[in-house]
Design an enzyme around this catalytic site. Structure first.
Site, PDB file in Angstrom:
ATOM      1  N   GLU A  17       0.839  -1.212   0.000  1.00 47.45           N
ATOM      2  CA  GLU A  17       0.000   0.000   0.000  1.00 47.45           C
ATOM      3  C   GLU A  17       0.867   1.252   0.000  1.00 47.45           C
ATOM      4  OE1 GLU A  17      -3.218  -0.395  -1.050  1.00 47.45           O
ATOM      5  OE2 GLU A  17      -3.533  -1.692   0.683  1.00 47.45           O
ATOM      6  N   ASP A  32      -4.409   0.701  -9.223  1.00 45.49           N
ATOM      7  CA  ASP A  32      -5.840   0.432  -9.365  1.00 45.49           C
ATOM      8  C   ASP A  32      -6.223   0.200 -10.819  1.00 45.49           C
ATOM      9  OD1 ASP A  32      -5.627   1.045  -6.753  1.00 45.49           O
ATOM     10  OD2 ASP A  32      -6.902   2.820  -6.803  1.00 45.49           O
ATOM     11  N   GLY A  90     -12.621   2.146  -1.120  1.00 41.69           N
ATOM     12  CA  GLY A  90     -11.216   1.756  -1.234  1.00 41.69           C
ATOM     13  C   GLY A  90     -11.041   0.550  -2.139  1.00 41.69           C
ATOM     14  N   TYR A 149      -4.071  12.078   0.895  1.00 37.02           N
ATOM     15  CA  TYR A 149      -3.353  11.222  -0.048  1.00 37.02           C
ATOM     16  C   TYR A 149      -2.238  11.997  -0.753  1.00 37.02           C
ATOM     17  CZ  TYR A 149      -2.528   7.827  -3.772  1.00 37.02           C
ATOM     18  OH  TYR A 149      -1.950   6.935  -4.631  1.00 37.02           O
ATOM     19  N   ASP A 161       2.950   2.201  -4.849  1.00 35.15           N
ATOM     20  CA  ASP A 161       2.945   2.327  -6.319  1.00 35.15           C
ATOM     21  C   ASP A 161       3.503   3.661  -6.805  1.00 35.15           C
ATOM     22  OD1 ASP A 161       0.621   3.718  -5.538  1.00 35.15           O
ATOM     23  OD2 ASP A 161      -0.676   2.782  -7.051  1.00 35.15           O
ATOM     24  N   SER A 176     -13.597   1.977  -7.211  1.00 36.89           N
ATOM     25  CA  SER A 176     -14.777   2.232  -8.038  1.00 36.89           C
ATOM     26  C   SER A 176     -14.431   3.168  -9.191  1.00 36.89           C
ATOM     27  CB  SER A 176     -15.904   2.819  -7.187  1.00 36.89           C
ATOM     28  OG  SER A 176     -15.460   3.991  -6.545  1.00 36.89           O
ATOM     29  N   GLU A 221      -6.921  10.514 -13.541  1.00 41.42           N
ATOM     30  CA  GLU A 221      -6.861  10.882 -12.114  1.00 41.42           C
ATOM     31  C   GLU A 221      -5.858  12.009 -11.893  1.00 41.42           C
ATOM     32  OE1 GLU A 221      -8.563   9.386  -9.610  1.00 41.42           O
ATOM     33  OE2 GLU A 221      -9.274   7.517 -10.492  1.00 41.42           O
TER      34      GLU A 221
HETATM   35  C1  GLA Z   1      -5.268   4.403  -4.003  1.00 41.07           C
HETATM   36  C2  GLA Z   1      -4.506   4.810  -5.260  1.00 41.07           C
HETATM   37  C3  GLA Z   1      -3.430   3.793  -5.603  1.00 41.07           C
HETATM   38  C4  GLA Z   1      -2.566   3.441  -4.406  1.00 41.07           C
HETATM   39  C5  GLA Z   1      -3.440   3.150  -3.181  1.00 41.07           C
HETATM   40  C6  GLA Z   1      -2.614   2.960  -1.935  1.00 41.07           C
HETATM   41  O1  GLA Z   1      -6.024   3.267  -4.237  1.00 41.07           O
HETATM   42  O2  GLA Z   1      -5.374   4.938  -6.348  1.00 41.07           O
HETATM   43  O3  GLA Z   1      -2.654   4.273  -6.678  1.00 41.07           O
HETATM   44  O4  GLA Z   1      -1.637   4.451  -4.152  1.00 41.07           O
HETATM   45  O5  GLA Z   1      -4.369   4.171  -2.936  1.00 41.07           O
HETATM   46  O6  GLA Z   1      -1.857   1.819  -2.045  1.00 41.07           O
END
Ligand code: GLA
Length: 361
Positions: free
Chosen positions: A21, A155, A107, A207, A24, A110, A143
């Site tokens: 987590e 994702d 989370g 974030y 990425d 979607s 995004e």
């Molecule tokens: C969200 C982001 C991903 C990743 C996760 C955390 O889902 O879209 O790119 O950074 O958070 O692992």
């Protein structure tokens, strides 16, 4: 849908990340898998530039070439057409119907499922020369450049390429991936949505702030990305001020945990995999500080039940869902107990998304 026009349909599944987590966007490794919930798009081209979009609850519209943020789900489609045009693809207007069983803010991606299913339907409808990997890249650009969430590529890669029953072990730098079979004869995944919605979009802060902290840690350490630091070099983090040290420590140790988790899966060592889940959760809570009391409660409630090997916050955090690794056949019972205790504690209804059919969907 306009009568007589051809309809192009595509579907993308949501994802649950097993481990890895916030790695990425640091050039690290991730291990997501597909969940049964999905988004379905039915698209029918028009001869003008109008886009008429319909979801179960709302309709929205815009014009190709006039995309502007509206702070709604339609932004993912606007971002998509904006990106396609910028890349020189030809798209006309269209009517589109969207149906999704991936809960928003859970989370479980979607938004990526919407981006990917839409881009796959558009690929067919407008004969676009795009492979599944390029579709994931465009999804991330939607995004980053349109919506203003500086997310990594996990994702979109998961929604574009992952399948149920196997995890996608992905290197987020070169996008090489390996499919790792999940031991579903002995174990099952349990995914519970806390009902506390998280948001990644611009303005919500947490974030993007974490990402900026990682960049600052790199700058101070003189490395291009945190991926470049292995566990052998972890003592270098001592050079950093405390907050940045914690953020970087999460990323470096989490990368190591992804590799260890893949090893555990290959060796069918579910106890070890479970321990890695808990360690990942602790690191997200203490070092990365993206958990919330509701999520911590769900993880702990799982940990106290028989048959559970491990549990952790999954996804970006600040709300959302947990994933647990449970002995085959026990997920239903664990889920019912945990949801009951959660309601008693917070007065909130958590929903069980995996396995499907356990509790409220
Ligand atoms: C969200 C982001 C991903 C990743 C996760 C955390 O889902 O879209 O790119 O950074 O958070 O692992």
């Amino acid at each position: 849908m306009k009568t007589g026009s051809k309809v192009f349909e595509a579907r993308a599944h949501g994802r649950v990340n097993l481990i890895g987590e916030h790695t990425d966007y640091n050039g690290g490794w991730v291990l997501p898998t597909a969940i049964p919930q999905s988004t379905r798009v039915r698209l029918s081209p028009r001869s003008d530039k109008r886009v008429l979009a319909k979801s179960r609850r709302e309709t929205a519209q815009f014009e190709i070439g006039q995309e502007k943020m509206m702070n709604s789900w339609i932004d993912y489609l606007q971002g998509a057409t904006d990106q396609l045009i910028k890349k020189g693809h030809r798209v006309s207007g269209f009517d589109v119907e969207i149906e999704s069983s991936v809960p928003m803010g859970s989370g479980l991606s979607s938004s990526a499922a919407l981006e990917v299913s839409f881009l796959k339907a558009a690929r067919d409808a407008f004969d676009l020369n795009l492979d599944d990997l390029e579709i994931a890249r465009i999804g991330q650009r939607i995004e980053n450049d349109f919506v203003g969430a500086r997310v990594g590529i996990m994702d979109q890669m998961a929604c574009s390429l992952a399948k149920e029953g196997e995890a996608l072990f992905l290197d987020t730098v070169d996008l090489n991936y390996e499919r790792i079979r999940l031991p579903l004869e002995t174990a099952e995944l349990l995914v519970i949505n806390s009902g506390v919605a998280h948001r990644l979009a611009a303005g919500d802060g947490g974030y993007n702030q974490r990402r900026a902290e990682c960049e600052e840690a790199c700058r101070q350490l003189g490395v291009a990305q945190l991926r470049d630091l292995s566990m052998h070099e972890i003592s270098r983090l001592e050079e950093l001020p405390e907050l940045l040290r914690k953020r970087a420590r999460h990323v470096v140790t989490e990368n190591e945990r992804v590799h260890e988790a893949v090893k555990a899966l290959r060796e069918n060592d579910l106890e070890k995999l479970g321990r890695l889940f808990y360690a990942s959760h602790d690191s997200m809570r203490n070092d990365y500080e993206v958990s919330i009391p509701e999520i911590d409660f769900l993880v702990k409630a799982c940990a106290l039940r028989a048959g559970v090997w491990g549990a952790r916050l999954t996804g970006g955090g600040f709300g959302g869902s947990i994933v647990a690794l449970v002995a085959r056949g026990q997920a239903g019972e664990v889920a019912r107990g945990v949801v009951r205790e959660y309601f008693k504690q917070f007065g909130l209804k958590a929903s069980v998304l995996v396995p499907q059919g356990e509790g409220d969907q």
